[in-house]
Design a protein around this motif. Structure first.
Motif, PDB file in Angstrom:
ATOM      1  N   GLN A  14       0.853  -1.187   0.000  1.00  0.00           N
ATOM      2  CA  GLN A  14       0.000   0.000   0.000  1.00  0.00           C
ATOM      3  C   GLN A  14       0.882   1.228   0.000  1.00  0.00           C
ATOM      4  O   GLN A  14       1.676   1.420   0.921  1.00  0.00           O
ATOM      5  CB  GLN A  14      -0.869   0.007   1.241  1.00  0.00           C
ATOM      6  CG  GLN A  14      -2.005  -0.988   1.170  1.00  0.00           C
ATOM      7  CD  GLN A  14      -2.805  -0.958   2.435  1.00  0.00           C
ATOM      8  OE1 GLN A  14      -2.282  -1.148   3.505  1.00  0.00           O
ATOM      9  NE2 GLN A  14      -4.083  -0.704   2.298  1.00  0.00           N
ATOM     10  N   ILE A  15       0.750   2.023  -1.035  1.00  0.00           N
ATOM     11  CA  ILE A  15       1.520   3.259  -1.087  1.00  0.00           C
ATOM     12  C   ILE A  15       0.542   4.410  -1.076  1.00  0.00           C
ATOM     13  O   ILE A  15      -0.458   4.379  -1.804  1.00  0.00           O
ATOM     14  CB  ILE A  15       2.388   3.320  -2.359  1.00  0.00           C
ATOM     15  CG1 ILE A  15       3.305   2.119  -2.406  1.00  0.00           C
ATOM     16  CG2 ILE A  15       3.192   4.598  -2.412  1.00  0.00           C
ATOM     17  CD1 ILE A  15       4.116   2.036  -3.654  1.00  0.00           C
ATOM     18  N   SER A  16       0.770   5.385  -0.246  1.00  0.00           N
ATOM     19  CA  SER A  16      -0.140   6.528  -0.271  1.00  0.00           C
ATOM     20  C   SER A  16       0.644   7.814  -0.242  1.00  0.00           C
ATOM     21  O   SER A  16       1.672   7.934   0.421  1.00  0.00           O
ATOM     22  CB  SER A  16      -1.123   6.458   0.888  1.00  0.00           C
ATOM     23  OG  SER A  16      -0.426   6.481   2.096  1.00  0.00           O
ATOM     24  N   LYS A  17       0.138   8.738  -1.002  1.00  0.00           N
ATOM     25  CA  LYS A  17       0.761  10.046  -1.111  1.00  0.00           C
ATOM     26  C   LYS A  17      -0.277  11.048  -0.640  1.00  0.00           C
ATOM     27  O   LYS A  17      -1.424  10.993  -1.045  1.00  0.00           O
ATOM     28  CB  LYS A  17       1.125  10.278  -2.573  1.00  0.00           C
ATOM     29  CG  LYS A  17       1.732  11.620  -2.868  1.00  0.00           C
ATOM     30  CD  LYS A  17       1.912  11.747  -4.366  1.00  0.00           C
ATOM     31  CE  LYS A  17       2.373  13.131  -4.723  1.00  0.00           C
ATOM     32  NZ  LYS A  17       2.364  13.357  -6.151  1.00  0.00           N
ATOM     33  N   TRP A  48       6.189   9.621   0.827  1.00  0.00           N
ATOM     34  CA  TRP A  48       5.020   8.778   0.760  1.00  0.00           C
ATOM     35  C   TRP A  48       5.089   7.796   1.909  1.00  0.00           C
ATOM     36  O   TRP A  48       6.171   7.425   2.349  1.00  0.00           O
ATOM     37  CB  TRP A  48       4.965   8.001  -0.549  1.00  0.00           C
ATOM     38  CG  TRP A  48       5.027   8.864  -1.742  1.00  0.00           C
ATOM     39  CD1 TRP A  48       4.943  10.224  -1.782  1.00  0.00           C
ATOM     40  CD2 TRP A  48       5.211   8.436  -3.079  1.00  0.00           C
ATOM     41  NE1 TRP A  48       5.042  10.674  -3.064  1.00  0.00           N
ATOM     42  CE2 TRP A  48       5.217   9.594  -3.880  1.00  0.00           C
ATOM     43  CE3 TRP A  48       5.352   7.197  -3.676  1.00  0.00           C
ATOM     44  CZ2 TRP A  48       5.373   9.529  -5.246  1.00  0.00           C
ATOM     45  CZ3 TRP A  48       5.500   7.131  -5.026  1.00  0.00           C
ATOM     46  CH2 TRP A  48       5.510   8.299  -5.815  1.00  0.00           C
ATOM     47  N   SER A  49       3.915   7.385   2.332  1.00  0.00           N
ATOM     48  CA  SER A  49       3.961   6.307   3.301  1.00  0.00           C
ATOM     49  C   SER A  49       3.678   5.021   2.553  1.00  0.00           C
ATOM     50  O   SER A  49       2.931   4.976   1.584  1.00  0.00           O
ATOM     51  CB  SER A  49       2.979   6.544   4.423  1.00  0.00           C
ATOM     52  OG  SER A  49       1.709   6.784   3.893  1.00  0.00           O
ATOM     53  N   GLN A  63      14.948  12.520   2.817  1.00  0.00           N
ATOM     54  CA  GLN A  63      14.017  11.632   3.484  1.00  0.00           C
ATOM     55  C   GLN A  63      13.603  12.152   4.841  1.00  0.00           C
ATOM     56  O   GLN A  63      14.196  13.062   5.391  1.00  0.00           O
ATOM     57  CB  GLN A  63      14.613  10.238   3.600  1.00  0.00           C
ATOM     58  CG  GLN A  63      15.882  10.226   4.385  1.00  0.00           C
ATOM     59  CD  GLN A  63      16.216   8.824   4.802  1.00  0.00           C
ATOM     60  OE1 GLN A  63      15.385   7.943   4.728  1.00  0.00           O
ATOM     61  NE2 GLN A  63      17.421   8.632   5.251  1.00  0.00           N
ATOM     62  N   GLN A  64      12.583  11.479   5.353  1.00  0.00           N
ATOM     63  CA  GLN A  64      11.977  11.918   6.592  1.00  0.00           C
ATOM     64  C   GLN A  64      11.913  10.720   7.516  1.00  0.00           C
ATOM     65  O   GLN A  64      11.777   9.595   7.050  1.00  0.00           O
ATOM     66  CB  GLN A  64      10.553  12.403   6.277  1.00  0.00           C
ATOM     67  CG  GLN A  64      10.058  13.445   7.213  1.00  0.00           C
ATOM     68  CD  GLN A  64       8.674  13.886   6.805  1.00  0.00           C
ATOM     69  OE1 GLN A  64       7.884  13.104   6.287  1.00  0.00           O
ATOM     70  NE2 GLN A  64       8.387  15.136   7.028  1.00  0.00           N
TER      71      GLN A  64
END
Lengths: 191, 946
Positions: free
Chosen positions: B466-469, B476-477, B885-886
């Motif tokens: 599952q990729i969500s922006k 993205w998470s 990155q975060q």
């Protein structure tokens, strides 16, 4: 998460080791060599020009002077673009591979990426260089035919030549990530 | 209790109920499926909404919302169980101190317990055995004792406790060496009560008196880097991190507040779920994101799921719950202060399938850093695509997913499956649905994420990615969903997002090229598999942009075929042209190999003329280019292209040369200058010979021999000059016709030039041969006489030097001859030297011409142009760039193509050439020169056999 430490190279020049931890299995180690010294640059330039003036005084041909200017310019470009390496960095990504980048003073970068499947180990080796024994870090590549064999040795940090204390630091960082790789296939087998 | 339910399950009533529930859910699914199937294409094609009114849509949406809520409730009620006490663990410190208060469950399943006014932290196994007892005492001379209130374990595996008496946070590293094992005071905090570690590794401390929650970021040496505080809380007691960022905090006799990762927007549980708390105590969040709260006053534990109504997990059996923790295996640990024990409840019927969040996986012990890293190769062109599902190939042996395209909503699952089946058949790539992609422009829509998770049940894939922006965020998470995890402890996965340029990867070819037939190719290179996958799924990308199919995809869009009509026409025209060319070539080659041209003197002549060699070479090239066989692989294709470009350039240069030659009667000028030049050369040679016949450079030569040799050579030059003069009327015509050959290519013209030079300097060659032969004879004579001198001889049969006894006469004659030869040697040597130098000059000129010809012949021009203009087409490998990155988000890498170096291009694609010259080493060349053996300008037959 970047930390910088100062070391010395094999010939005594100061170098800095910069360590950046991007994630648990991704780490970047960069060795930055000494910058181009204005003193040596001006010394080289003036040497060429003095020689050119000497020739000019002898031959009285102004072509010599313009040739000297061209030689210094082209020499400088070649030196910055092909010879002078500003920074050498090693990017170790746990599951992907190891990337070796050397960036030249002109901004040109040459990169080699070695997949993790090919990497056998990262070791510190010693070699005789000129009149002294120096240590260097190298990547051993796996021979595809022979699982025990080594097909190639890729030496690292060839231009900056850090001393052993710096190499040990880099070695430990690399091994931490390579260790994870070794535990991976085992845990797969258990599953 | 468990047995009772077990029996109940088999009553008739229960089984009927089960059937009814299942039937209801199935019919719901079926109905929504069929509706979607018919509605989706209609909504696409129609411009309006048909007869559906606005009211109806709203009503349906409301009903669906409530229905979804009901379904959630049913799912939760099935999933969790109530009052299932597994065991009681007594207080490890005994009864002399106060009751247990703080508890923490680490990811490896061990439990950390503290008790009221007891200076210990106990580490227990999940079954309650004491593994370790850490005394809370400072090392050194003071040795003061402190009393831990609550306990937690940091990312680095260090134990952190909150000390209310000393008003401090203490940290202890159990992995350190023995000498360094001590508690370190990291910070003074007003009155710390609860403590926790959030998903980014920061320590959360609930400050009871000041009503704040501090989050402390620490470095490796336990120094505080930064402090962030959340004020305005009413007596915060227990704090627990949320796996997806943020934390939950319980207020004394008040509410439970949830803070999202920004630490700004609190939401209270009582208002969100409509629940009244008595005195909330311990809080914890399980891995599904459900919040568990212990109520000290009502003696209960409630679970607040993300979707659905709250559930009471423990209703009886608790006296005064304080701290609370839950493990990933679905167990709940409640510290009961009054009963002075830890009660373990089972609250999940089965461990749930777990969305593995990166934040959680980063927060684990360093010793337990998992090795399985999931790599997601994501095309950068899809980063702005609308929400949908990800399709691509799962490479299980590398644990990586290559995403090829995004299918948009709405779609009909059956059609997607059909489409993928078709794609698989055509491309032979195992394309499947890998996961979901959500791109929400504004705030995260709850219902959508829920829906995306549910899609995982329709398209079975393991793991479900599952990729969500969110918004325009670069970070993205990314999470994975494992449905059938066998080992819940081992399933932590780190995710690496690798962006790639789909077009470049598709068009590029990795070097060195692998033979696809070899089975070793698969495992030799992981990158190769990725490149191959993208390249083979080319069909997927070649669909027309305006093609309104049932499925809408986002991927790299080819610009289509509209612009290439000329190319199509050329393709059509090339087929008959190639056929005609092949026919002509076969005729020509048949003519060449016919017997008429191959009898002895002619075949000898052909083999000595470099023009013929070059023509034959070009004939072969033409045959390769015009053959209508399809190139089997990339390297053959490149070879064809290289030959074609090389031919074109060659002919173009040749025609350029011709146009230059035939303008302004340059041929005539050339012919006019050629004869005087030849005359001049001859004159120079005559002068040279005259000089040699005197006393050259003051050397005293044998006068008689010198004169003889000089006259001999002078006569030769005389012959040569008369031959040239005989030829002079025709030379212009010859040159004119020879110049026409330039239209066959520059290389042919150059070869002709080389041949003409060879013919015009024939006299030099002759001189060289005479000189060399003479010199050679003398050297041989001298060496054999030298042997005679020493009483030895050359045994021909045994190929060695034997000793031999000579007569006096023989020795006398031998000595006499030796002396004569020795004194005559300098004269011949001088002639030999001069003519060899002349000969070498000619050979060097010819060699340079041939080098030029070889260069034009072998230079892979097409590859070089490709490397210059489309450097990604020829890839030596890849390079990665770490993107910004975060914390708590997956590592992002950009995969770029590392182009082959120019030297590499030339080395890989160099066209083979015929070489005219024997490749002598310098040493053997010098030896030959010294011994006076002939150096041939052309391929020497004898050398081949050697």
């Amino acid at each position: 998460m970047a930390e910088e430490r100062r070391f010395r190279s094999a010939c005594g020049a100061p170098i800095t080791l910069r360590r950046r931890q991007h994630s648990a299995s991704c780490r970047e180690l960069a060795v930055r060599g000494p910058r181009l010294q204005l003193r040596s640059l001006s010394a080289a330039t003036s040497a060429v020009w003095l020689a050119a003036y000497g020739l000019f005084a002898l031959s009285e041909n102004s072509m010599v002077l313009s040739a000297a200017i061209f030689i210094t310019l082209i020499g400088l470009i070649i030196y910055l673009h092909f010879v002078k390496i500003d920074q050498e960095s090693l990017l170790v990504i746990g599951s992907l591979g190891i990337q070796v980048t050397s960036s030249y003073a002109s901004g040109k970068e040459s990169t080699i990426f070695i997949e993790m499947g090919q990497v056998k180990d990262v070791v510190i080796n010693e070699a005789i260089h000129m009149q002294k024994v120096i240590y260097y870090l190298c990547i051993l590549l796996q021979d595809p035919e022979d699982p025990q064999g080594i097909s190639e040795v890729v030496p690292l940090f060839q231009s900056s030549k850090p001393r052993l204390d710096c190499l040990i630091e880099v070695y430990k960082s690399c091994q931490e990530i390579l260790e994870q790789r070794k535990t991976a296939p085992q845990s797969n087998k258990i599953k | 209790m468990r047995d009772k339910r077990f029996v109940m399950d088999y009553t008739v009533e229960t089984s009927q109920l089960k059937q009814k529930l299942l039937k209801t859910i199935y019919s719901l699914q079926l109905k929504s499926f069929t509706t979607l199937q018919s509605a989706s294409p209609l909504l696409h094609s129609q411009c309006g909404m048909g007869m559906v009114s606005q009211h109806q849509v709203h009503q349906l949406a409301d009903k669906a919302k409530s229905l979804c809520g009901d379904l959630d409730n049913i799912k939760n009620l099935l999933h969790y169980c109530q009052d299932d006490l597994v065991r009681q663990i007594p207080n490890p410190t005994g009864s002399c101190y106060g009751g247990v208060s703080g508890i923490h469950c680490s990811l490896d399943g061990s439990i950390y317990v503290t008790a009221e006014s007891a200076p210990w932290v106990h580490v227990l196994s999940s079954t309650g055995h004491t593994l370790q007892a850490l005394p809370c005492q400072q090392m050194g001379k003071g040795g003061s004792i402190f009393l831990p209130e609550d306990v937690t374990v940091t990312r680095m595996g260090m134990v952190a406790v909150a000390d209310m008496v000393n008003e401090a946070i203490w940290i202890f590293n159990p992995h350190a060496r023995l000498s360094k094992k001590e508690w370190i005071k990291i910070r003074k905090v007003g009155s710390p009560r609860g403590i926790g570690v959030d998903s980014m590794g920061k320590i959360l401390v609930a400050d009871y008196a000041q009503g704040q929650v501090h989050s402390l970021a620490l470095d490796h040496a336990c120094r505080t880097l930064s402090v962030q505080s959340v004020p305005n809380l009413q007596g915060p007691r227990y704090v627990s991190p949320v796996p997806r960022g943020g934390f939950v905090v319980s207020e004394e006799c008040g509410d439970v507040k949830v803070f999202v990762s920004s630490h700004k927007l609190p939401s209270s549980l009582s208002s969100k779920y409509g629940h009244q708390f008595g005195n909330p105590a311990g809080v914890c969040v399980d891995r599904d994101g459900s919040i568990l709260v212990a109520d000290e006053q009502r003696r209960t534990v409630h679970l607040f799921p993300e979707h659905g109504a709250p559930i009471c997990l423990v209703s009886t059996g608790l006296q005064r719950p304080a701290g609370m923790a839950c493990s990933s295996s679905g167990h709940l640990f409640v510290a009961d202060t009054l009963e002075n024990c830890v009660k373990v409840f089972k609250y999940c019927v089965r461990p749930p399938y777990r969305p593995t969040n990166i934040g959680a996986s980063l927060g684990i012990h360093p010793s337990r850093v998992t090795a399985m890293v999931l790599k997601v190769f994501f095309p950068s062109c899809c980063s702005s695509a609308e929400s949908g599902i990800l399709i691509g190939r799962w490479i299980s042996e590398q644990n990586s997913a290559v995403i090829l395209a995004v299918v948009h909503f709405p779609f009909i699952p059956v059609q997607v499956k059909q489409y993928l089946g078709e794609v698989q058949r055509v491309t032979k790539v195992n394309v499947s649905v890998l996961g979901s992609w959500s791109n929400s422009k504004q705030e995260k829509e709850e219902s959508l994420s829920e829906f995306l998770e549910d899609l995982g049940t329709i398209f079975c894939h393991e793991p479900w990615i599952q990729i969500s922006k969110e918004g325009d965020s670069k970070f993205w998470s990314c999470s994975t969903l494992q449905k059938h995890s066998k080992n819940p402890q081992e399933e932590e996965e780190e995710i690496i997002l690798v962006y790639y340029d789909q077009r470049k990867v598709m068009l590029s070819h990795l070097h060195p090229p692998l033979d696809t037939s070899g089975h070793g190719a698969e495992d030799s290179s992981k990158l190769w598999a990725i490149f191959d996958t993208v390249a083979r799924s080319q069909v997927l990308f070649m669909t027309d942009r305006y093609d309104e199919g049932p499925i809408k995809l986002t991927h790299w869009q080819s610009d289509g075929v509209e612009a290439s009509i000329i190319v199509e026409l050329l393709k059509q025209a090339s087929v008959p042209a190639c056929m005609l060319l092949t026919l002509l070539l076969s005729l020509l080659s048949g003519l060449c190999t016919s017997r008429v041209l191959n009898f002895w003197p002619l075949s000898f002549l052909w083999s000595k003329l470099s023009t013929c060699e070059q023509l034959g070479h070009r004939l072969q090239h033409l045959q390769v280019v015009s053959s209508n066989k399809k190139a089997q692989n990339q390297s053959q294709l490149m070879r064809k292209a290289n030959i074609f470009v090389s031919l074109l350039i060659d002919v173009a240069l040749g025609i350029l040369l011709m146009s230059w030659l035939y303008r302004k009667n340059r041929i005539g000028h050339l012919a006019d200058t050629l004869i005087p030049v030849a005359d001049h050369v001859a004159e120079e040679l005559q002068d040279l010979l005259q000089w040699l016949m005197g006393a050259p450079a003051g050397l005293k030569m044998n006068r008689a021999l010198d004169q003889v040799l000089g006259r001999f050579f002078l006569y030769h030059i005389h012959l040569w000059i008369s031959y040239i003069h005989l030829l002079s009327p025709f030379i212009e015509m010859i040159l004119w016709y020879v110049g026409l050959s330039a239209c066959l290519g520059l290389t042919v013209a150059l070869c002709l030039l080389s041949d003409i030079i060879a013919l015009l300097t024939f006299h030099i060659y002759c001189f060289y041969v005479y000189g060399a032969r003479l010199y050679c004879l003398k050297i041989y004579g001298l060496s054999s006489l030298w042997r005679l001198f020493r009483g030895k001889k050359w045994n021909v049969l045994r190929q060695r030097v034997d000793s031999c006894s000579y007569d006096l006469d023989q020795l006398f004659i031998g000595t006499l001859l030796f002396t004569i030869l020795l004194f005559l040697l300098p004269t011949t040597a001088l002639y030999y030297l001069v003519f060899t130098l002349l000969r070498l000059l000619v050979v060097i000129v010819q060699g340079l011409i041939h080098l030029l010809v070889d260069l034009i012949d072998s230079l892979p021009l097409y590859s070089l142009i490709l490397r210059l203009c489309r450097s990604y087409r020829l890839a030596a490998g890849v390079k990665f760039r770490v993107l910004e990155q975060q914390d708590g988000k997956p590592l992002r890498l950009l995969m770029q193509i590392n182009p082959l170096s120019y030297a590499g291009v030339v080395q890989t694609y160099r066209l083979p050439t015929y070489s005219c010259y024997p490749r002598d080493s310098w040493a053997s060349l010098c030896k030959k020169l010294f011994l006076g053996e002939l150096i041939y300008p052309w391929k020497h037959k004898g050398d081949k056999q050697n």
